[in-house]
Design a protein around this motif. Structure first.
Motif, PDB file in Angstrom:
ATOM      1  N   ALA A 172     -13.284  70.141 -21.865  1.00  0.00           N
ATOM      2  CA  ALA A 172     -13.833  68.824 -22.190  1.00  0.00           C
ATOM      3  C   ALA A 172     -13.183  67.773 -21.309  1.00  0.00           C
ATOM      4  CB  ALA A 172     -13.560  68.493 -23.660  1.00  0.00           C
ATOM      5  N   ILE A 173     -13.859  66.624 -21.174  1.00  0.00           N
ATOM      6  CA  ILE A 173     -13.211  65.481 -20.529  1.00  0.00           C
ATOM      7  C   ILE A 173     -12.607  64.650 -21.643  1.00  0.00           C
ATOM      8  CG2 ILE A 173     -13.623  63.286 -19.365  1.00  0.00           C
ATOM      9  CD1 ILE A 173     -15.169  64.598 -17.353  1.00  0.00           C
ATOM     10  N   ASN A 174     -11.304  64.494 -21.552  1.00  0.00           N
ATOM     11  CA  ASN A 174     -10.572  63.883 -22.644  1.00  0.00           C
ATOM     12  C   ASN A 174     -10.263  62.411 -22.327  1.00  0.00           C
ATOM     13  OD1 ASN A 174      -9.143  63.574 -24.942  1.00  0.00           O
ATOM     14  ND2 ASN A 174      -7.388  64.825 -24.312  1.00  0.00           N
ATOM     15  N   VAL A 175     -10.871  61.526 -23.088  1.00  0.00           N
ATOM     16  CA  VAL A 175     -10.589  60.096 -22.921  1.00  0.00           C
ATOM     17  C   VAL A 175      -9.566  59.709 -23.989  1.00  0.00           C
ATOM     18  CG1 VAL A 175     -11.565  57.759 -22.902  1.00  0.00           C
ATOM     19  CG2 VAL A 175     -12.959  59.698 -22.152  1.00  0.00           C
ATOM     20  N   CYS A 176      -8.407  59.242 -23.541  1.00  0.00           N
ATOM     21  CA  CYS A 176      -7.347  58.918 -24.494  1.00  0.00           C
ATOM     22  C   CYS A 176      -7.197  57.403 -24.623  1.00  0.00           C
ATOM     23  CB  CYS A 176      -6.018  59.499 -24.036  1.00  0.00           C
ATOM     24  SG  CYS A 176      -6.078  61.288 -23.868  1.00  0.00           S
ATOM     25  N   LEU A 177      -7.016  56.972 -25.838  1.00  0.00           N
ATOM     26  CA  LEU A 177      -6.769  55.555 -26.066  1.00  0.00           C
ATOM     27  C   LEU A 177      -6.040  55.392 -27.378  1.00  0.00           C
ATOM     28  CD1 LEU A 177     -10.150  53.806 -26.919  1.00  0.00           C
ATOM     29  CD2 LEU A 177      -9.709  56.200 -27.204  1.00  0.00           C
TER      30      LEU A 177
END
Lengths: 662, 175
Positions: B56-61
């Protein structure tokens, strides 16, 4: 002839069938993913976070309800919206809705201690100074972009009636509701609603929004044990609770100019036999019509100077029919007509380093403050006409003494042709303990002048009213401590501690010598209270807002708690995703017991649930709602015009609604 | 009342019948920013092999970021052949992220990321430039009522990322 004192007044709100499915949020997940960079760069955004940034800096504790909340929780009237807010509570006498703030909602007060602004324009009428929040409010809640409630005295900027708080309604723009939209709903209290709107925006920056709404609710049969005799249909008022209203809205915007027109007509049957009428009579009702036209210019003169100018005109009319027995019955009619126009000018400058200075002035001419009371085809008891002029001048400065310390000063002078001049100051210190934590110490005063009804409603008939001593304006002084903590945009804590000192409170008194009533100023009341609120949004789409308030309002003369003043209030709104794109909105409202003139309304806790669908077909959204989910039997205190000591509120009501956009 | 309604309807039809073209509705700030981030992910290439091994493409925030909810609504969408996921930004798990979004109020995180050496193959995005903090690769800025963005392409290159010329063309400034 029993000509009753007290103002019969009518209109009523919210419980009506208006199941307004809001319009879908502009951005579904699918839409978001389809937006190209070019489209995004060209889109205008409305900023919630900038606004929140502002509330932490605001010299007050501000509560906000957005259009999305209105849809999510299925709110149908301004009263529903306000009732969910920290520290506020509504009372319904099956005629009008009344809003209480800071533990104050005196029976017989038509919301004259709250200022209602719509896009910055005063919407209180000029006979009763009434803030209409029920079905007599002339704007459909589906057209509301945001409601802000600023608690505490606001007279240093807004002048009269900003006594316990200011209700600020911001309406939508044409681009918020683009294209044609049709909405309709049905409810189990024999209600139906419909709305048609059209909005848009052209390439020249002009926007338009038109809307027409109609709500009609026949209501359920109501049982009043106080009237349990065969002559009174054994206490049953059958088909006497109807509430029907129509509203029209038009808004045109071209660059800095906005022209708004709102109109509403509400027709409410009164089932309670208030003001000693005969019980279960179909002729007993009130009709309220309110119209407003506002023109606004809001422009930037240069980089440091903004100008807002407004011109407005308004009209309000109330017609009440009161039926008295024995047969043949007499129909007494009570009428009030208000008409006014005015203008205001406000300059905001940031030219002086560290200062944000606002100066302004406004003027209002009351061309009609007329009241009439007569038996239809018979005696005239009251025919009063009045005109008046009000003007005010104010200045407010926000001075950033230090990056973490802001001082806020305001001063306003008002002059009323009927009651003279008054000065109201306000001072605030806002200290940023950390970037996300602010401590505010606020002090201010506010006033409410005697209104046309209090000055002129004199009938001099048996059981009626007579002139009292000259009335002075009511005043209040408030000191408040607010701690606000907003770590990130998804969480906010708020805590307040406040003290109110109300003086020269205007009340109705009865002269035992002649049985006539009159208005007079009394000592007033003292309040101490505290509120806490927590708001949180999670990544998985769950949102929670909850608040608890505690307050004690003590009559200075008797030392007792005043009428209709709950010690505690609790509110909770929870929303989140369900399966297949549906969302739920669950609202819980609790109020502790309140004293009425002849008894007590016990405390209660009710829950409302509203489900909202995604687009089930292109452009079609559905909603399902249940008010008073657990069918709790609960009451509001009744005023002196009622035989009843308390009035039962609605049980469980089911709603269904649909909205289509083309 | 009936007459008034009829008049109103007639007016609506007459005045608006044709002129009525629905223009793009305004977006919430958070929704718009989420859509920008989604676009940036689509137009950024990660070092060869990095994504092929990823599930997966992991977008962290940060969990409390304003864009969080809007961005979460995009999770599951396929980008570069894998689904997008949104997760909480934690220091110990930063290496599992492909994209880090940091809010203006959180300059400390940007400094932490900038201090990492060698730089991780992370696309860093922030809203509002914080003059005190290290600049991210892409900065979103609110200009009036619209959002603009600036790109630091050289920093991206150092991290092994290639930001498409399509993004660079539309940027307000490119370093």
């Amino acid at each position: 002839m029993r000509l009753e004192i007290g103002k019969p007044r009518g209109g009523r709100a919210g419980l009506c069938a208006l199941l307004l499915l809001g319009t879908m949020a502009a951005a579904d997940a699918a839409d978001l993913a389809e937006l190209s960079l070019e489209e995004l760069l060209a889109s205008e955004v409305h900023s919630a976070s900038r606004y929140r940034q502002k509330t932490i800096d605001a010299p007050a504790a501000v509560s906000t309800v957005t259009a999305d909340d209105i849809r999510q929780f299925g709110y149908r009237s301004l009263a529903d919206i306000l009732n969910g807010l920290r520290g506020l509570y509504t009372t319904y006498d099956r005629n009008y809705k009344y809003l209480g703030a800071r533990g104050f909602s005196t029976p017989g007060d038509y919301n004259s201690r709250l200022l209602l602004l719509v896009d910055g324009v005063r919407y209180n009428d000029n006979v009763y100074d009434q803030a209409a929040i029920g079905s007599d409010f002339n704007i459909d809640v589906a057209l509301i972009e945001r409601v802000e409630f600023v608690s505490g005295p606001g007279s240093s900027v807004y002048g009269p009636n900003a006594f316990f708080g200011v209700i600020n309604v911001i309406t939508k723009q044409g681009s918020d509701l683009p294209g044609w939209r049709v909405a309709g709903g049905l409810s189990s209290d024999r209600g139906a609603s419909a709305r048609l709107s059209h909005g848009g925006k052209n390439a020249y920056g002009s926007e338009w929004l038109f809307s027409l709404s109609r709500q009609s609710r026949s209501g359920n049969d109501l049982y009043f044990p106080e009237f349990e005799t065969p002559a009174n249909n054994n206490g049953w008022a059958r088909g006497r609770d109807a509430d029907r209203y129509t509203t029209l809205f038009a808004k045109l915007r071209h660059q800095e100019w906005t022209l708004t027109a709102t109109h509403g007509n509400s027709d409410k049957n009164v089932p309670t036999a208030a003001y000693a009428q005969i019980f279960n009579d179909p002729g007993s009702k009130t009709v309220d019509t309110r119209s407003n036209v506002n023109l606004e210019y809001a422009g930037q003169i240069d980089e440091h100077l903004a100008l807002t100018a407004r011109a407005y005109t308004g009209r309000s009319q109330y017609i009440g029919d009161y039926i008295y027995g024995p047969a043949p019955t007499t129909a007494n009619r009570d009428e009030a007509t208000g008409q006014w126009w005015g203008g205001e000018l406000q300059l905001l400058t940031t030219r002086f380093a560290g200062h944000k200075l606002v100066v302004g002035g406004d003027f209002r001419r009351d061309t009609r403050i007329d009241q009439k009371n007569f038996d239809r085809g018979g005696t005239v008891y009251l025919d009063s006409r009045r005109k008046g002029t009000v003007f005010g001048l104010y200045a407010q400065d926000e001075y950033a003494l230090h990056p973490d310390l802001t001082l806020n000063f305001g001063l306003r002078y008002d002059h009323h042709s009927a009651s003279g001049g008054t000065v109201n100051p306000r001072a605030g210190i806002i200290y940023r303990l950390q970037p996300e934590t602010a401590l505010k110490l606020l002090h201010g005063s506010a006033y409410r002048p005697p209104n046309g009804y209090e000055l002129d409603y004199i009938t001099n008939t048996p059981g009626g009213s007579k002139p009292g001593p000259a009335l002075k304006a009511e005043t209040t002084r408030t000191t408040e401590l607010v701690l606000e903590h907003a770590p990130g945009a998804s969480q906010r804590w708020l805590w307040t501690l406040f003290h109110n000192d109300v003086r020269n409170l205007i009340v109705t008194s009865l002269d035992p010598a002649d049985g006539l009533s009159f208005f007079e100023n009394i000592d007033g009341a003292r309040t101490i209270g505290s509120e806490i609120e927590w708001e949180r949004r999670w990544l998985n789409g769950i949102r929670l807002k909850t608040s608890a308030s505690w307050q004690r309002v003590e009559d200075k003369q008797t030392g007792k708690t005043v009428l209709n003043s709950p010690r505690g209030l609790f509110k909770m709104q929870l929303s989140g995703p369900l399966m297949a794109g549906w969302r739920y909105g669950l609202e819980t409202l609790a109020t502790s017991s309140r004293q009425s003139l002849k008894g007590q309304a016990p405390g209660y806790l009710i829950a409302n649930l509203n489900l909202r669908s995604p687009a089930v077909l292109p452009g079609l959204h559905l909603s399902l709602g249940v008010n008073n989910l657990f069918d709790q039997k609960y009451f509001d205190p009744a005023g002196s015009e009622h035989v009843q000591s308390r009035l039962q509120q609605d049980g469980r009501i089911f709603r269904i609604g649909a909205e289509v956009d083309f | 009342m009936r007459h008034r309604l009829a008049k109103f309807l007639a007016c609506l039809l007459l005045c608006l019948g044709e002129a009525a073209t629905a223009h793009a509705a305004t977006l919430g700030e958070a929704e718009a920013k989420a859509a920008f981030i989604y676009n940036f992910v689509q137009f950024t290439n990660w070092p060869a092999g990095l994504l092929s091994s990823a599930t997966a493409i992991n977008v962290c925030l940060r969990p409390d970021a304003a864009v969080g909810l809007a961005l979460a609504s995009l999770s599951g969408k396929q980008v570069h052949g894998v689904p997008l996921v949104v997760s909480a930004l934690r220091e110990e798990a930063v290496a599992t992220c492909h994209v880090v979004f940091v809010e203006a109020s959180d300059g400390a995180w940007m400094r932490k990321l900038a201090a990492m050496s060698p730089p991780l193959p992370l696309l860093t995005i922030a809203d509002l430039p914080d003059p005190g903090a290290a600049a991210p690769m892409i900065t979103l800025t609110l200009v009036g009522r619209k959002i603009a963005f600036d790109v630091d392409a050289s920093q991206a290159r150092r991290a092994g990322l290639t930001i498409s010329s399509r993004v660079l063309q539309l940027a307000r400034s490119v370093k």
